[in-house]
Design a protein around this motif. Structure first.
Motif, PDB file in Angstrom:
ATOM      1  N   GLU A 159       0.831  -1.209   0.000  1.00 18.91           N
ATOM      2  CA  GLU A 159       0.000   0.000   0.000  1.00 18.91           C
ATOM      3  C   GLU A 159       0.864   1.257   0.000  1.00 18.91           C
ATOM      4  N   PHE A 160       1.949   1.231   0.755  1.00 17.24           N
ATOM      5  CA  PHE A 160       2.853   2.387   0.797  1.00 17.24           C
ATOM      6  C   PHE A 160       3.398   2.676  -0.600  1.00 17.24           C
ATOM      7  N   ALA A 161       3.814   1.624  -1.290  1.00 13.61           N
ATOM      8  CA  ALA A 161       4.364   1.792  -2.638  1.00 13.61           C
ATOM      9  C   ALA A 161       3.332   2.358  -3.605  1.00 13.61           C
ATOM     10  N   GLU A 162       2.082   1.940  -3.437  1.00  5.49           N
ATOM     11  CA  GLU A 162       1.024   2.384  -4.342  1.00  5.49           C
ATOM     12  C   GLU A 162       0.543   3.795  -4.038  1.00  5.49           C
ATOM     13  N   ASP A 163       0.599   4.203  -2.762  1.00  4.11           N
ATOM     14  CA  ASP A 163      -0.058   5.441  -2.345  1.00  4.11           C
ATOM     15  C   ASP A 163       0.880   6.613  -2.107  1.00  4.11           C
ATOM     16  N   ALA A 164       2.166   6.366  -1.919  1.00 11.65           N
ATOM     17  CA  ALA A 164       3.092   7.453  -1.599  1.00 11.65           C
ATOM     18  C   ALA A 164       3.657   8.082  -2.864  1.00 11.65           C
ATOM     19  N   ASP A 165       4.020   9.343  -2.749  1.00 10.29           N
ATOM     20  CA  ASP A 165       4.785   9.993  -3.808  1.00 10.29           C
ATOM     21  C   ASP A 165       6.217   9.454  -3.768  1.00 10.29           C
ATOM     22  N   GLU A 166       7.083  10.079  -4.515  1.00  9.38           N
ATOM     23  CA  GLU A 166       8.452   9.584  -4.636  1.00  9.38           C
ATOM     24  C   GLU A 166       9.135   9.512  -3.265  1.00  9.38           C
TER      25      GLU A 166
END
Length: 319
Positions: A159-166
């Motif tokens: 989820e972090f990978a999908e939802d966070a910016d760079e």
């Protein structure tokens, strides 16, 4: 090693049972740390920590015979709460073994959820008792030494990978290493250029000592942060950390408590020291990397009382 397909399957299995927690930028922490900060607010998860993910996945994997016999777990707090609550929701009988040093509120929450609580004098004896209960026929829901549990904890990283910016660097607290193993596996697959850093408190140095020794070994547990106080890592979590994690940073209990106070003041979240330890570690990461760091913090849990934070603040002169 846990793969991205394992984590994706776990995400499908636990969907509808757990919360997809918010991933948001934190202006307050960005100003405090001098680098852009994004937080994964896993303290808003069902039962107050990420542990609900692994407990749910394991419970859903049981056979009918295992469900009928019941499950057992050892916990310093959050894993026990998660298993008790999720087992009740799924109609499975649960026993939770906890050290007497576990927070009184955590013990009460486990009991209120309907689980049977067995108290021992320490985490070492708790693991010994849970092994005996497993041998008597209960299914062990291990807090970290289980690929089903690790894959489900890895959904935090997915989820972090999908939802966070760079992001350039993600910091994850370590107890036995299940969370960081899963998160690191997910990020390696989805954000391969992101560095993952582990964080421990002094007196709960399971993975840092294991890395120095070349493998898991028993450690002396003395940290006040009982939710990070595993008596050793496992070979499974060690292998993942050794292969996928940049470094494991160790911070004093005092700074972990200070971090909880800073999270409340600057990020507006009430988090336990197991999450507070991320802030002093984040400062170390920024010092090492200099300009250009973009940090992600997994705020792993919020099961701490005002009284506990006040007592620790007085003890360490932080009031």
């Amino acid at each position: 090693m846990i793969g991205i397909s394992d984590i994706e399957a776990a995400a499908q299995r636990i969907a509808g049972h757990v919360v997809r927690t918010p991933t948001v930028p934190s202006p307050g922490l960005t100003e405090l740390l001098g680098a852009p900060v994004t937080v994964k607010l896993e303290l808003l998860q069902r039962t107050g920590s990420f542990k609900a993910r692994g407990a749910t996945a394991k419970l859903l994997s049981l056979t009918e015979a295992e469900r009928a016999a019941g499950v057992v777990a050892v916990s310093g707090g959050n894993h026990g709460i998660a298993l008790a609550v999720m087992a009740a929701a799924l109609d499975v009988k649960a026993t939770v073994v906890m050290p007497r040093t576990a927070p009184a509120r955590s013990i009460a929450l486990v009991e209120e959820a309907g689980a049977s609580v067995r108290l021992t004098d320490g985490m070492g004896s708790a693991f010994e008792l849970v092994t005996r209960l497993r041998d008597e026929g209960l299914t062990l829901v291990h807090p970290f030494d289980d690929p089903v549990v690790i894959a489900a904890q890895g959904t935090v990283g997915l989820e972090f990978a999908e939802d966070a910016d760079e992001l350039t660097d993600v910091l994850v607290s370590i107890g036995g290493g299940g969370l960081i193993a899963g998160v690191a596996a997910a990020l390696r697959a989805r954000r391969p250029h992101v560095r993952v850093w582990g964080v421990e408190t002094e007196g709960s140095e399971t993975l840092s000592e294991a890395l120095a020794a070349g493998g898991p070994l028993p450690v002396a547990v003395s940290s006040i942060v009982t939710t990070l106080s595993a008596p050793s890592a496992s070979r499974l979590t060690y292998d993942h950390v050794a292969a996928l994690v940049e470094d494991v940073l160790v911070v004093p209990d005092r700074e972990a408590v200070r971090g909880s106070l800073e999270l409340a003041e600057h990020a507006k979240v009430w988090a336990e020291p197991a999450a507070g330890c991320l802030l002093p570690a984040a400062r170390k990461v920024v010092e090492r990397l200099g300009d250009g760091a973009r940090l992600g913090l997994v705020v792993c849990g919020g099961n701490v009382t005002h009284r506990e934070i006040t007592e620790w603040s007085d003890r360490f002169g932080l009031r």
